[in-house]
Design a protein around this motif. Structure first.
Motif, PDB file in Angstrom:
ATOM      1  N   SER A  41     -11.362  -6.254   8.172  1.00 36.77           N
ATOM      2  CA  SER A  41     -11.377  -6.048   6.959  1.00 36.77           C
ATOM      3  C   SER A  41     -11.405  -6.689   5.613  1.00 36.77           C
ATOM      4  O   SER A  41     -11.853  -6.857   5.084  1.00 36.77           O
ATOM      5  N   ALA A 211      -5.571  -3.429   9.697  1.00 40.08           N
ATOM      6  CA  ALA A 211      -4.282  -3.596   8.660  1.00 40.08           C
ATOM      7  C   ALA A 211      -2.777  -3.213   9.444  1.00 40.08           C
ATOM      8  O   ALA A 211      -1.973  -4.126   9.442  1.00 40.08           O
ATOM      9  N   HIS A 215      -1.568  -9.160   9.355  1.00 38.33           N
ATOM     10  CA  HIS A 215      -0.150  -9.718   8.319  1.00 38.33           C
ATOM     11  C   HIS A 215      -1.328 -10.299   7.726  1.00 38.33           C
ATOM     12  O   HIS A 215      -0.984 -10.726   6.849  1.00 38.33           O
ATOM     13  N   GLN A 217      -3.236 -10.056   3.332  1.00 38.29           N
ATOM     14  CA  GLN A 217      -3.172  -8.862   2.570  1.00 38.29           C
ATOM     15  C   GLN A 217      -3.676  -9.967   1.844  1.00 38.29           C
ATOM     16  O   GLN A 217      -3.800 -11.222   1.159  1.00 38.29           O
ATOM     17  N   GLU A 220      -2.272 -12.571  -0.812  1.00 36.89           N
ATOM     18  CA  GLU A 220      -1.466 -13.041  -0.435  1.00 36.89           C
ATOM     19  C   GLU A 220      -3.203 -14.705  -0.074  1.00 36.89           C
ATOM     20  O   GLU A 220      -2.836 -15.498   0.261  1.00 36.89           O
TER      21      GLU A 220
END
Length: 306
Positions: A41, A211, A215, A217, A220
C-alpha cells in the motif's frame, strides 16, 4: 577535460548526490511507517501521488512520444518493473522481517551489482582507483553499521527479509543500467511518466490483493502518515528518480552508483536531526572513509572519455 565535459560531470554528480540525499530521508520515513502502512500500500500510494503530480507536466511529452513508446514497450515494461514496481516495494516488505544491520549491509551491494552489470553490458573498465574507492566505501559502511565491531558480521543471521532486500538491490541495479539504454526518441519526462504508469499498473493487482486482506485506508490515515506519503510520493519517487535518471544520462550508471554509497551518511544525519539518534566517533570515521572512497572512485582522468 574541456569546460563542457567538466560542466556535465558537475551537474551529473550534483543530481546523483541530490537523489541520494532525498532517498536517505525516504529510508528514515519508511522505518517510521512500518507499523502504520502495509508495504505494498505504501508503494502503491507513493507512485499514485507521483503520477498525479507529474501528469500535468509530462502528459504532452508522453503523448508526442507515443510511437517510440509502442516500439520500445518491452524495454519500458522491464525498466518499470525493476525500478517502480519492485524496488521500493521489496524494501518495504523487507523492513518487516529483518534487522536494520542486515538491511544496511545488503543495501551496499547495489553499486557492486551496477559495476558488474555495467562491465557486462557496457564493457566499462573497473579501474584501480574505482576498485580502491569501492573498497574504502565498503569498509566505511561496514564500520558504520557494526558500530566499529566488524566481528558482528560473523554472528549475523539472515532472515527472510534479507532475501527481499537483496532482490531490491539487484532490481535497482538493473534499473540503473537499463536507464542508460533509454531510446533517444524518448525525452526524459516522457520516459519517467510512462515508466511510472506502467510500474503502477503492474503493482495494482498486488495492492488490491493486500487491500482485501488489511484494514488500511488512505482516507483514514492521520496527518503524519499523509505527510510521509507525500514526501515519498513527490520527493523520493518523482524528484529523486528524475534526478537519478539525469545523472545516469550524463555520467553512465557506475559513477552515480558510487555516489549512492554516501547514503548512510545522510541517513545518519537525518536520524540525528529528526529521530534524536546520537552521532559518535564511529559515525565520523565511517563518513570519512565513505567520502574518501567516493571521491577516489569518481575522480579519475578517464572520466571525460566515457
Amino acid at each position: 577535460m574541456n569546460f563542457s565535459l567538466r560542466s556535465s560531470a558537475f551537474i551529473g554528480g550534483f543530481c546523483a548526490l541530490a537523489a541520494t540525499i532525498i532517498w536517505s530521508g525516504n529510508f528514515v520515513i519508511a522505518r517510521g511507517l512500518v507499523d502504520g502502512v502495509p508495504p505494498i500500500s505504501l508503494a502503491f500510494w507513493r507512485w499514485t501521488l507521483a503520477i498525479l503530480v507529474f501528469l500535468p507536466f509530462a502528459l504532452k511529452p508522453m503523448l508526442r512520444a507515443w510511437q517510440p513508446i509502442r516500439i520500445h514497450l518491452g524495454y519500458l515494461t522491464l525498466t518499470a518493473l525493476c525500478g517502480v514496481t519492485l524496488f521500493n516495494t521489496l524494501i518495504y516488505i523487507a523492513s518487516h522481517s529483518t534487522s536494520a544491520i542486515n538491511l544496511s549491509l545488503i543495501a551496499i551491494t547495489f553499486p557492486i551489482f551496477v559495476i558488474l552489470l555495467a562491465r557486462f553490458y557496457w564493457h566499462e573498465r573497473i579501474t584501480r582507483p574505482k576498485a580502491i574507492g569501492v573498497g574504502l566505501v565498503i569498509i566505511g559502511v561496514i564500520n558504520l553499521v557494526t558500530q566499529g565491531k566488524p566481528s558482528q558480521l560473523l554472528s549475523v543471521e539472515f532472515a527472510q527479509g534479507d532475501i527481499w532486500m537483496l532482490a531490491a538491490a539487484i532490481c535497482f541495479a538493473l534499473y540503473s543500467v537499463m536507464v542508460k539504454r533509454k531510446p533517444a526518441a524518448l525525452g526524459a519526462w516522457a520516459f519517467q511518466l510512462i515508466t511510472f504508469i506502467i510500474g503502477w499498473v503492474l503493482l495494482l493487482p498486488f495492492y488490491l490483493w493486500e487491500a482485501s486482506n488489511t484494514h488500511f485506508q488512505i482516507h483514514e490515515a492521520d496527518l503524519s502518515i499523509l505527510a510521509a506519503i507525500a514526501y515519498v510520493g513527490v520527493a523520493a519517487s518523482l524528484l529523486a528518480f528524475v534526478l537519478w535518471g539525469h545523472a545516469i544520462a550524463l555520467l553512465g550508471p557506475t559513477t552515480p552508483a558510487i555516489i549512492y554509497y554516501s547514503l548512510p551518511i545522510f541517513s545518519g544525519l537525518a536520524a540525528y536531526l529528526f529521530l534524536g539518534e546520537t552521532l559518535g566517533s564511529i559515525h565520523l570515521l565511517s563518513a570519512s572513509l565513505i567520502l574518501a572512497g567516493v571521491i577516489l572512485a569518481i575522480y579519475r582522468k578517464d572520466q571525460a572519455q566515457r
